[in-house]
Design a protein around this motif. Sequence first.
Motif, short mmCIF file in Angstrom:
data_model
loop_
_atom_site.label_atom_id
_atom_site.label_comp_id
_atom_site.label_asym_id
_atom_site.label_seq_id
_atom_site.Cartn_x
_atom_site.Cartn_y
_atom_site.Cartn_z
N GLU A 42 0.86 -1.20 0.00
CA GLU A 42 0.00 0.00 0.00
C GLU A 42 0.89 1.24 0.00
O GLU A 42 1.66 1.46 0.94
N PHE A 43 0.74 2.06 -1.03
CA PHE A 43 1.60 3.24 -1.14
C PHE A 43 1.42 4.19 0.04
O PHE A 43 2.39 4.71 0.61
N GLU A 44 0.14 4.40 0.44
CA GLU A 44 -0.13 5.31 1.56
C GLU A 44 0.56 4.85 2.83
O GLU A 44 1.08 5.64 3.62
N SER A 45 0.55 3.54 3.02
CA SER A 45 1.19 2.99 4.21
C SER A 45 2.70 3.27 4.18
O SER A 45 3.30 3.62 5.19
N GLN A 74 3.37 6.87 5.04
CA GLN A 74 3.19 7.11 6.49
C GLN A 74 4.42 6.67 7.28
O GLN A 74 4.90 7.38 8.16
N VAL A 75 4.95 5.51 6.94
CA VAL A 75 6.14 4.99 7.65
C VAL A 75 7.31 5.94 7.46
O VAL A 75 8.00 6.31 8.41
N LEU A 76 7.53 6.34 6.22
CA LEU A 76 8.69 7.19 5.92
C LEU A 76 8.53 8.60 6.49
O LEU A 76 9.52 9.28 6.76
N SER A 77 7.27 9.03 6.70
CA SER A 77 7.05 10.37 7.25
C SER A 77 7.24 10.39 8.76
O SER A 77 7.53 11.43 9.35
N ARG A 78 7.08 9.24 9.39
CA ARG A 78 7.12 9.21 10.86
C ARG A 78 8.52 9.35 11.42
O ARG A 78 8.75 9.92 12.47
N VAL A 79 9.50 8.77 10.70
CA VAL A 79 10.88 8.77 11.20
C VAL A 79 11.79 9.21 10.06
O VAL A 79 11.58 8.83 8.91
N ASP A 80 12.80 10.00 10.40
CA ASP A 80 13.72 10.50 9.38
C ASP A 80 14.89 9.51 9.24
O ASP A 80 15.86 9.57 9.99
N PHE A 81 14.78 8.58 8.29
CA PHE A 81 15.81 7.55 8.15
C PHE A 81 16.97 8.02 7.27
O PHE A 81 16.77 8.72 6.28
N ASP A 82 18.17 7.54 7.63
CA ASP A 82 19.34 7.77 6.76
C ASP A 82 19.39 6.72 5.65
O ASP A 82 19.98 6.95 4.59
N THR A 93 4.17 -8.15 -4.09
CA THR A 93 5.10 -7.87 -2.99
C THR A 93 6.45 -7.39 -3.52
O THR A 93 6.98 -6.37 -3.09
N ASN A 94 7.03 -8.15 -4.44
CA ASN A 94 8.42 -7.90 -4.82
C ASN A 94 8.59 -6.70 -5.76
O ASN A 94 9.52 -5.92 -5.59
N ALA A 95 7.71 -6.58 -6.73
CA ALA A 95 7.87 -5.48 -7.70
C ALA A 95 7.10 -4.24 -7.22
O ALA A 95 7.71 -3.20 -6.94
N LEU A 96 5.77 -4.36 -7.06
CA LEU A 96 5.00 -3.18 -6.66
C LEU A 96 5.40 -2.69 -5.27
O LEU A 96 5.50 -1.49 -5.02
N GLY A 97 5.69 -3.62 -4.34
CA GLY A 97 6.12 -3.23 -3.00
C GLY A 97 7.38 -2.38 -3.05
O GLY A 97 7.53 -1.40 -2.30
N THR A 98 8.29 -2.74 -3.93
CA THR A 98 9.54 -1.97 -4.05
C THR A 98 9.29 -0.61 -4.68
O THR A 98 9.86 0.41 -4.25
N THR A 142 9.33 10.93 -2.31
CA THR A 142 8.40 12.04 -2.03
C THR A 142 8.47 12.53 -0.58
O THR A 142 8.01 13.63 -0.29
N THR A 143 9.03 11.72 0.33
CA THR A 143 9.02 12.17 1.74
C THR A 143 10.42 12.52 2.26
O THR A 143 10.60 13.52 2.94
N THR A 144 11.40 11.68 1.96
CA THR A 144 12.74 11.86 2.54
C THR A 144 13.80 11.60 1.46
O THR A 144 14.49 10.57 1.48
N PRO A 145 13.94 12.50 0.51
CA PRO A 145 14.78 12.22 -0.67
C PRO A 145 16.26 12.01 -0.36
O PRO A 145 16.99 11.49 -1.22
N ASP A 146 16.72 12.38 0.84
CA ASP A 146 18.14 12.13 1.15
C ASP A 146 18.39 10.72 1.66
O ASP A 146 19.54 10.32 1.88
#
Length: 338
Positions: A62-65, A68-76, A100-105, A114-118
């Motif tokens: 799910e793209f929205e999901s 949401q995950v990427l917006s919650r924490v600023d990952f390196d 899972t493998n293609a669309l999930g990626t 779109t959320t954390t481009p670095d």
Amino acid sequence: MRFLITGITGFVGPHLANLLVRDGHEVYGLLRSSNGREEDIRDVVPDEIYGELRFIHGDLREFESCTQVLSRVDFDGVFHLAAQSHPPTSFLDPRGTFLTNALGTINLAEAIRTTTPDCRLLFCSTSEVYGAPPSERGPINEDFPIAPVNPYGASKAAADCYVRERAASTEMGFFVTRAFSHTGPRRARCFSIASDAYQIVRILDGRQEPVIRVGALSSRRTVADVRDIAAAYAALMLRAEPATAYNVGGEETFSMGELLDRMLDVTGLAGQVEKRVDPALVRPIDIPVQVCDSSRCRTLTGWQPEISIDRTLTDLLEYHTRKMGQPVDATMARLPLR
Ligand SMILES: Nc1nc2c(ncn2[C@@H]2O[C@H](COP(=O)(O)OP(=O)(O)O[C@H]3O[C@H](CO)[C@@H](O)[C@H](O)[C@@H]3O)[C@@H](O)[C@H]2O)c(=O)[nH]1
């Protein structure tokens, strides 16, 4: 640094988490909302490491999901290991495998963009994208053609191309690893070497007659220990070039039959069991040989495999003994490496 591991309850995820926490990083594991179970990783994650891990729920399909995950924490960086990883299952469920493998990626990569481009992205592709090149071409390097021979390989090839294309066309720090065969503690018994180990443990314990059901024992693979593969992923996360693929694999190449014989030798069962081919384990389409050239990764990072095949096989046997809930000592006393 702060990292997210997708596939934290899979085969490599917990080993990678161990390593990253020991190196002082902050580690989050992504659990699928519906059936993610944190406890699933406790069989190889010691208490002190487990206490350091954090978990986030999300569904890569799910793209929205993902956003949401990427917006919650600023990952390196994100180690994207989650997958439907069993080639035989991909023939039965090609749509689920691609979802899972293609669309999930794609969802994950697009959410990062779109959320954390670095944030860097390691996409865990596979040697299966090379299919079965003629063995006279020698060890497989990253310039070999992408030519998968099963839906699993095709799904990974699609995501592999997508991730590299996105990085090449944008500024994203995305790259790809292509691990060759690996095994060790936590390997599920639907995979070849672990299936053999599991049956050996059952025979030693008197739960199975002395007959091992096998598939194609002639298949040859460069085999690595899962902990060495995790170390390569950690090293590449810090140094990999964007838009680039890196083969990761062991030092030695074996037939599946040779590995089975080694396990029978160390457990004292050599000559005492029958190897019986089970048609259900013989794949209609198989890859007879895959030999790895991982010099690109080694030259860049200095990484090299450290764990011997005998140690790997012994630890695999021990893992399945513990998993069966048996006292380890009786079986393990038979292993000369202990
Ligand atoms: N010894 C033995 N070998 C078997 C058996 N059944 C099948 N084989 C053969 O052993 C080879 C390796 O199979 P697996 O280890 O089960 O894995 P895989 O299909 O190659 O896929 C794994 O490795 C890929 C990387 O190379 C991964 O990408 C993939 O996700 C998975 O981990 C295949 O040729 C398979 O036919 C068995 O019972 N015993």
